[in-house]
Design a protein around this motif. Structure first.
Motif, PDB file in Angstrom:
ATOM      1  N   GLY A 199       4.112   4.907 -11.536  1.00  0.00           N
ATOM      2  CA  GLY A 199       3.535   3.654 -11.998  1.00  0.00           C
ATOM      3  C   GLY A 199       2.048   3.659 -11.734  1.00  0.00           C
ATOM      4  N   TYR A 200       1.504   2.493 -11.555  1.00  0.00           N
ATOM      5  CA  TYR A 200       0.069   2.350 -11.315  1.00  0.00           C
ATOM      6  C   TYR A 200      -0.181   1.709  -9.961  1.00  0.00           C
ATOM      7  CZ  TYR A 200      -1.262   3.618 -16.035  1.00  0.00           C
ATOM      8  OH  TYR A 200      -1.490   4.318 -17.185  1.00  0.00           O
ATOM      9  N   ALA A 201      -1.309   2.091  -9.379  1.00  0.00           N
ATOM     10  CA  ALA A 201      -1.770   1.515  -8.111  1.00  0.00           C
ATOM     11  C   ALA A 201      -3.292   1.489  -8.150  1.00  0.00           C
ATOM     12  CB  ALA A 201      -1.288   2.354  -6.932  1.00  0.00           C
ATOM     13  N   LEU A 202      -3.870   0.663  -7.318  1.00  0.00           N
ATOM     14  CA  LEU A 202      -5.327   0.635  -7.223  1.00  0.00           C
ATOM     15  C   LEU A 202      -5.817   1.954  -6.627  1.00  0.00           C
ATOM     16  CD1 LEU A 202      -6.088  -2.950  -5.862  1.00  0.00           C
ATOM     17  CD2 LEU A 202      -6.167  -2.138  -8.225  1.00  0.00           C
ATOM     18  N   LEU A 203      -6.869   2.480  -7.186  1.00  0.00           N
ATOM     19  CA  LEU A 203      -7.494   3.683  -6.645  1.00  0.00           C
ATOM     20  C   LEU A 203      -8.556   3.290  -5.624  1.00  0.00           C
ATOM     21  CD1 LEU A 203      -7.686   6.750  -6.703  1.00  0.00           C
ATOM     22  CD2 LEU A 203      -9.285   6.544  -8.610  1.00  0.00           C
ATOM     23  N   LYS A 204      -9.253   2.206  -5.912  1.00  0.00           N
ATOM     24  CA  LYS A 204     -10.262   1.666  -4.997  1.00  0.00           C
ATOM     25  C   LYS A 204      -9.673   0.437  -4.325  1.00  0.00           C
ATOM     26  CE  LYS A 204     -14.376   0.982  -6.768  1.00  0.00           C
ATOM     27  NZ  LYS A 204     -15.487   0.675  -7.693  1.00  0.00           N
TER      28      LYS A 204
ATOM     29  N   GLY B 170     -11.983   4.730 -12.821  1.00  0.00           N
ATOM     30  CA  GLY B 170     -11.749   4.968 -11.400  1.00  0.00           C
ATOM     31  C   GLY B 170     -11.288   3.760 -10.615  1.00  0.00           C
ATOM     32  N   MET B 171     -10.725   2.777 -11.298  1.00  0.00           N
ATOM     33  CA  MET B 171     -10.233   1.588 -10.588  1.00  0.00           C
ATOM     34  C   MET B 171      -8.759   1.697 -10.228  1.00  0.00           C
ATOM     35  SD  MET B 171     -12.114  -1.527 -12.545  1.00  0.00           S
ATOM     36  CE  MET B 171     -13.679  -1.203 -13.339  1.00  0.00           C
ATOM     37  N   VAL B 172      -7.984   2.352 -11.078  1.00  0.00           N
ATOM     38  CA  VAL B 172      -6.555   2.516 -10.823  1.00  0.00           C
ATOM     39  C   VAL B 172      -6.181   3.988 -10.972  1.00  0.00           C
ATOM     40  CG1 VAL B 172      -5.979   0.180 -11.623  1.00  0.00           C
ATOM     41  CG2 VAL B 172      -5.792   2.100 -13.207  1.00  0.00           C
ATOM     42  N   GLN B 173      -5.014   4.307 -10.453  1.00  0.00           N
ATOM     43  CA  GLN B 173      -4.477   5.651 -10.605  1.00  0.00           C
ATOM     44  C   GLN B 173      -3.038   5.530 -11.095  1.00  0.00           C
ATOM     45  OE1 GLN B 173      -4.186   7.670  -6.825  1.00  0.00           O
ATOM     46  NE2 GLN B 173      -3.694   5.782  -5.753  1.00  0.00           N
ATOM     47  N   SER B 174      -2.574   6.565 -11.752  1.00  0.00           N
ATOM     48  CA  SER B 174      -1.184   6.568 -12.206  1.00  0.00           C
ATOM     49  C   SER B 174      -0.432   7.650 -11.463  1.00  0.00           C
ATOM     50  CB  SER B 174      -1.106   6.804 -13.716  1.00  0.00           C
ATOM     51  OG  SER B 174      -1.665   8.057 -14.049  1.00  0.00           O
ATOM     52  N   ARG B 175       0.855   7.390 -11.277  1.00  0.00           N
ATOM     53  CA  ARG B 175       1.737   8.344 -10.610  1.00  0.00           C
ATOM     54  C   ARG B 175       2.949   8.569 -11.497  1.00  0.00           C
ATOM     55  NH1 ARG B 175       1.830   5.337  -4.799  1.00  0.00           N
ATOM     56  NH2 ARG B 175      -0.402   5.406  -4.441  1.00  0.00           N
ATOM     57  N   ARG B 176       3.414   9.785 -11.508  1.00  0.00           N
ATOM     58  CA  ARG B 176       4.591  10.125 -12.305  1.00  0.00           C
ATOM     59  C   ARG B 176       5.831  10.157 -11.417  1.00  0.00           C
ATOM     60  NH1 ARG B 176       3.107  13.565 -17.234  1.00  0.00           N
ATOM     61  NH2 ARG B 176       0.871  13.268 -17.346  1.00  0.00           N
ATOM     62  N   GLY B 177       6.976  10.147 -12.062  1.00  0.00           N
ATOM     63  CA  GLY B 177       8.228  10.317 -11.331  1.00  0.00           C
ATOM     64  C   GLY B 177       8.947   9.020 -11.058  1.00  0.00           C
TER      65      GLY B 177
ATOM     66  N   PRO C  49       0.838  -1.211   0.000  1.00  0.00           N
ATOM     67  CA  PRO C  49       0.000   0.000   0.000  1.00  0.00           C
ATOM     68  C   PRO C  49       0.868   1.255   0.000  1.00  0.00           C
ATOM     69  CG  PRO C  49      -0.850  -1.595   1.562  1.00  0.00           C
ATOM     70  CD  PRO C  49       0.478  -2.127   1.081  1.00  0.00           C
ATOM     71  N   GLY C  50       0.477   2.229  -0.811  1.00  0.00           N
ATOM     72  CA  GLY C  50       1.219   3.472  -0.911  1.00  0.00           C
ATOM     73  C   GLY C  50       2.283   3.471  -1.995  1.00  0.00           C
ATOM     74  N   SER C  51       2.558   2.297  -2.559  1.00  0.00           N
ATOM     75  CA  SER C  51       3.545   2.238  -3.633  1.00  0.00           C
ATOM     76  C   SER C  51       2.828   2.059  -4.970  1.00  0.00           C
ATOM     77  CB  SER C  51       4.539   1.090  -3.386  1.00  0.00           C
ATOM     78  OG  SER C  51       3.869  -0.148  -3.400  1.00  0.00           O
ATOM     79  N   ALA C  52       3.610   2.030  -6.025  1.00  0.00           N
ATOM     80  CA  ALA C  52       3.050   1.861  -7.365  1.00  0.00           C
ATOM     81  C   ALA C  52       3.902   0.859  -8.127  1.00  0.00           C
ATOM     82  CB  ALA C  52       3.020   3.204  -8.095  1.00  0.00           C
ATOM     83  N   ALA C  53       3.294   0.218  -9.100  1.00  0.00           N
ATOM     84  CA  ALA C  53       4.004  -0.750  -9.945  1.00  0.00           C
ATOM     85  C   ALA C  53       4.149  -0.168 -11.337  1.00  0.00           C
ATOM     86  CB  ALA C  53       3.242  -2.068  -9.998  1.00  0.00           C
ATOM     87  N   GLN C  54       5.327  -0.314 -11.899  1.00  0.00           N
ATOM     88  CA  GLN C  54       5.548   0.184 -13.242  1.00  0.00           C
ATOM     89  C   GLN C  54       4.929  -0.764 -14.263  1.00  0.00           C
ATOM     90  OE1 GLN C  54       9.683   1.104 -13.789  1.00  0.00           O
ATOM     91  NE2 GLN C  54       9.524   2.918 -12.502  1.00  0.00           N
ATOM     92  N   THR C  55       4.466  -0.177 -15.338  1.00  0.00           N
ATOM     93  CA  THR C  55       3.811  -0.941 -16.391  1.00  0.00           C
ATOM     94  C   THR C  55       4.718  -2.053 -16.891  1.00  0.00           C
ATOM     95  OG1 THR C  55       2.673   1.079 -17.035  1.00  0.00           O
ATOM     96  CG2 THR C  55       2.578  -0.743 -18.583  1.00  0.00           C
ATOM     97  N   SER C  56       5.993  -1.756 -17.077  1.00  0.00           N
ATOM     98  CA  SER C  56       6.922  -2.760 -17.599  1.00  0.00           C
ATOM     99  C   SER C  56       7.054  -3.946 -16.642  1.00  0.00           C
ATOM    100  CB  SER C  56       8.285  -2.152 -17.883  1.00  0.00           C
ATOM    101  OG  SER C  56       8.808  -1.544 -16.721  1.00  0.00           O
ATOM    102  N   ASP C  57       7.017  -3.676 -15.337  1.00  0.00           N
ATOM    103  CA  ASP C  57       7.110  -4.767 -14.360  1.00  0.00           C
ATOM    104  C   ASP C  57       5.867  -5.639 -14.394  1.00  0.00           C
ATOM    105  OD1 ASP C  57       9.597  -3.837 -13.536  1.00  0.00           O
ATOM    106  OD2 ASP C  57       8.779  -2.697 -11.846  1.00  0.00           O
TER     107      ASP C  57
ATOM    108  N   LEU D  94      -5.202   2.363 -18.939  1.00  0.00           N
ATOM    109  CA  LEU D  94      -5.854   3.647 -19.204  1.00  0.00           C
ATOM    110  C   LEU D  94      -7.372   3.521 -19.079  1.00  0.00           C
ATOM    111  CD1 LEU D  94      -5.572   6.605 -19.938  1.00  0.00           C
ATOM    112  CD2 LEU D  94      -5.577   5.931 -22.349  1.00  0.00           C
ATOM    113  N   ARG D  95      -7.932   2.446 -19.608  1.00  0.00           N
ATOM    114  CA  ARG D  95      -9.383   2.227 -19.487  1.00  0.00           C
ATOM    115  C   ARG D  95      -9.775   2.038 -18.025  1.00  0.00           C
ATOM    116  NH1 ARG D  95     -11.558  -1.837 -23.960  1.00  0.00           N
ATOM    117  NH2 ARG D  95     -13.545  -1.050 -23.188  1.00  0.00           N
ATOM    118  N   LEU D  96      -8.988   1.293 -17.280  1.00  0.00           N
ATOM    119  CA  LEU D  96      -9.277   1.078 -15.860  1.00  0.00           C
ATOM    120  C   LEU D  96      -9.133   2.379 -15.071  1.00  0.00           C
ATOM    121  CD1 LEU D  96      -7.457  -2.354 -15.351  1.00  0.00           C
ATOM    122  CD2 LEU D  96      -9.922  -1.961 -15.646  1.00  0.00           C
ATOM    123  N   LYS D  97      -8.189   3.208 -15.471  1.00  0.00           N
ATOM    124  CA  LYS D  97      -8.014   4.515 -14.835  1.00  0.00           C
ATOM    125  C   LYS D  97      -9.231   5.394 -15.109  1.00  0.00           C
ATOM    126  CE  LYS D  97      -5.044   8.570 -14.772  1.00  0.00           C
ATOM    127  NZ  LYS D  97      -3.889   9.237 -15.373  1.00  0.00           N
ATOM    128  N   ASN D  98      -9.700   5.388 -16.339  1.00  0.00           N
ATOM    129  CA  ASN D  98     -10.863   6.201 -16.700  1.00  0.00           C
ATOM    130  C   ASN D  98     -12.125   5.764 -15.963  1.00  0.00           C
ATOM    131  OD1 ASN D  98      -9.359   7.790 -18.425  1.00  0.00           O
ATOM    132  ND2 ASN D  98      -9.845   6.578 -20.234  1.00  0.00           N
TER     133      ASN D  98
END
Length: 149
Positions: free
Chosen positions: A63-68, A52-59, A21-29, A46-50
């Protein structure tokens, strides 16, 4: 049968449910671990983000993490997001009902009656099974579903 895209979406969400929790996974991983083509996975996420199931983080730690919470994302929600209605006939769809053009009377339609018996237990399992259930290896107890006459 679900599409390959829907299967990949479910696998990606299960993988995301297992990260700290609190971390993100990169798409490539995720793509490497789950054996999903990276470009295809990016479209799915991207569809899952739209939805509201996942969120993306930059930097750096992006990566991606669950939003819900994984316990609030059902298989039915994912399948509807990726594949559309969960129904073998348009007259059995909950979210996209449409009368079959060639049907005389859907209340006496023999084909509809058979597929209604098939889809209802399937829909119940998909509505009750969450990403958290799948990640934990928990299966829906089919005995708990209402019995058909």
């Amino acid at each position: 049968m679900i599409s390959r895209q829907a299967k990949y979406a479910l696998r990606a969400l299960i993988a995301l449910s297992r990260i700290t929790p609190g971390s993100a996974a990169q798409t490539s991983d995720i793509a490497t671990t789950e054996k999903i083509p990276k470009k295809f996975l990016e479209q799915i996420l991207l569809r899952l983000k739209n939805q509201g199931m996942v969120q993306s983080r930059r930097g750096n730690r992006g990566g991606y993490a669950l939003l819900k919470p994984a316990s609030e994302i059902t298989f039915a929600q994912v399948l509807r997001t990726i594949d559309g209605p969960i129904a073998p006939l348009p007259c059995l769809s909950i979210i996209a009902y449409a009368r079959c053009e060639d049907c005389k009377d859907e209340f006496t339609c023999e084909i509809r009656k058979v597929f209604a018996r098939v889809i209802e237990p399937t829909r119940q399992v998909l509505e009750r099974t969450t990403i958290a259930d799948a990640a934990a290896g928990r299966a829906i107890d089919l005995e708990s579903l209402p019995q058909m006459a």
